[in-house]
Design a protein around this motif. Structure first.
Motif, PDB file in Angstrom:
ATOM      1  N   LEU A   1       0.828  -1.203   0.000  1.00 28.68           N
ATOM      2  CA  LEU A   1       0.000   0.000   0.000  1.00 28.68           C
ATOM      3  C   LEU A   1       0.864   1.255   0.000  1.00 28.68           C
ATOM      4  CD1 LEU A   1      -2.728  -1.065   2.602  1.00 28.68           C
ATOM      5  CD2 LEU A   1      -2.919  -1.038   0.119  1.00 28.68           C
TER       6      LEU A   1
ATOM      7  N   GLU B   1      -9.472   0.158   2.111  1.00 27.82           N
ATOM      8  CA  GLU B   1      -9.380  -1.304   2.125  1.00 27.82           C
ATOM      9  C   GLU B   1     -10.304  -1.893   3.184  1.00 27.82           C
ATOM     10  OE1 GLU B   1      -7.699  -3.377   0.118  1.00 27.82           O
ATOM     11  OE2 GLU B   1      -7.124  -1.672  -1.116  1.00 27.82           O
TER      12      GLU B   1
ATOM     13  N   SER C   1     -13.973  -1.578   1.934  1.00 33.21           N
ATOM     14  CA  SER C   1     -14.328  -2.528   0.877  1.00 33.21           C
ATOM     15  C   SER C   1     -14.539  -3.928   1.429  1.00 33.21           C
ATOM     16  CB  SER C   1     -13.234  -2.548  -0.194  1.00 33.21           C
ATOM     17  OG  SER C   1     -12.004  -3.017   0.350  1.00 33.21           O
ATOM     18  N   ARG C   2     -13.956  -4.243   2.574  1.00 34.64           N
ATOM     19  CA  ARG C   2     -14.137  -5.551   3.199  1.00 34.64           C
ATOM     20  C   ARG C   2     -15.268  -5.554   4.227  1.00 34.64           C
ATOM     21  NH1 ARG C   2      -7.877  -7.560   4.346  1.00 34.64           N
ATOM     22  NH2 ARG C   2      -7.006  -6.920   2.318  1.00 34.64           N
TER      23      ARG C   2
END
Length: 268
Positions: free
Chosen positions: A16, A93, A96-97
């Motif tokens: 990242l 991140e 999105s999870r």
């Protein structure tokens, strides 16, 4: 055996970070000093942030770059907003999870003593000594969504609107990006009609304690949200006392701490 660099900057965090860091400058004429690896430098910066040591005390034998090199790269990346963008990327991140629960958030601040620099002021809870303040909004499980800094004598109520506006548009598991919390809890320091009206106009349900009506025990049921976030921030020893003269450097260390907190959840 995992080395100290891989432990401080794991592979997923390094991937990242590579998406955010600017490219190393090139020298067409050749020569110059060897450019230290980008992974060793952020590991050294994370070590300074978590251990609280000074740049001069950085053990260069363990990382490679000296304290002066790490500080110079830290300043360059702070100016390029690398830490703020990395923090937003980790939040993306998590969103999105489906790891972020913005249905119920909380806001508060924490004071610390400041030795010098801008955005400092007499701390009302520390006998008027110079200090700074970290303002924070955390989601339901305690992960920080928005952070800011100010002088210690700034009233908490003045930070609510900038903090809410500072929540980045975060990806969701389904649908469009979201940035507004469903509910926002706050103590009596935020008990102002214009703040309630401002939140209501933006579709945010306010749960702010009212003086003379609601007791502090009622807020305590959701107080653990922000208390957990502050306890996690305290794990970054560089934030126990402000040593940075420049406020953007102090804010960068705050962003690094929030990034590490969110990455731990991401790595589970």
């Amino acid at each position: 055996m995992v080395g100290i660099v891989e432990r401080l900057v794991p592979d997923e965090l390094w991937e990242l970070f590579q998406r955010m860091v600017p490219e190393a400058p090139s020298r067409p004429q050749g020569g110059g000093r060897r450019w230290h690896g980008d992974r060793e430098v952020p590991a050294a910066i994370v070590f300074v942030a978590t251990s609280g040591c000074t740049w001069q005390q950085l053990p260069s034998a363990s990382f490679g770059p000296s304290g002066a090199t790490a500080h110079r790269r830290f300043s360059e990346w702070t100016k390029a907003r690398v830490w703020a963008r990395l923090y937003c990327l980790v939040l993306d991140e998590l969103g999105s999870r489906g790891e972020l629960d913005r249905s119920r958030c909380a806001i508060d601040s924490v004071n610390m003593r400041a030795l010098k620099g801008d955005l400092t002021g007499p701390n009302p809870v520390d006998r008027g000594k110079d200090g700074s303040k970290i303002h924070l909004i955390a989601e339901r499980t305690g992960l920080p969504l928005s952070v800011g800094i100010s002088a210690a004598n700034l009233h908490d109520s003045q930070a609510l609107i900038p903090l809410v506006k500072g929540i980045p548009p975060i990806r969701s598991r389904r649908g469009r990006r979201r940035r507004r919390p469903g509910k926002l809890h706050g103590d009596k320091g935020y008990n102002y009609s214009h703040l309630r009206r401002w939140l209501r106009q933006r579709g945010i349900t306010h749960r702010i304690a009212r003086k003379g009506i609601e007791s502090s025990q009622r807020l305590g049921r959701h107080r653990r949200i922000i208390e957990r976030a502050m306890a996690w921030l305290a794990g970054c020893r560089r934030l126990h006392r402000r040593y940075e003269r420049k406020p953007d450097h102090f804010l960068a260390f705050t962003s690094i701490a929030c990034t590490l907190i969110c990455y731990r959840r991401l790595a589970k």
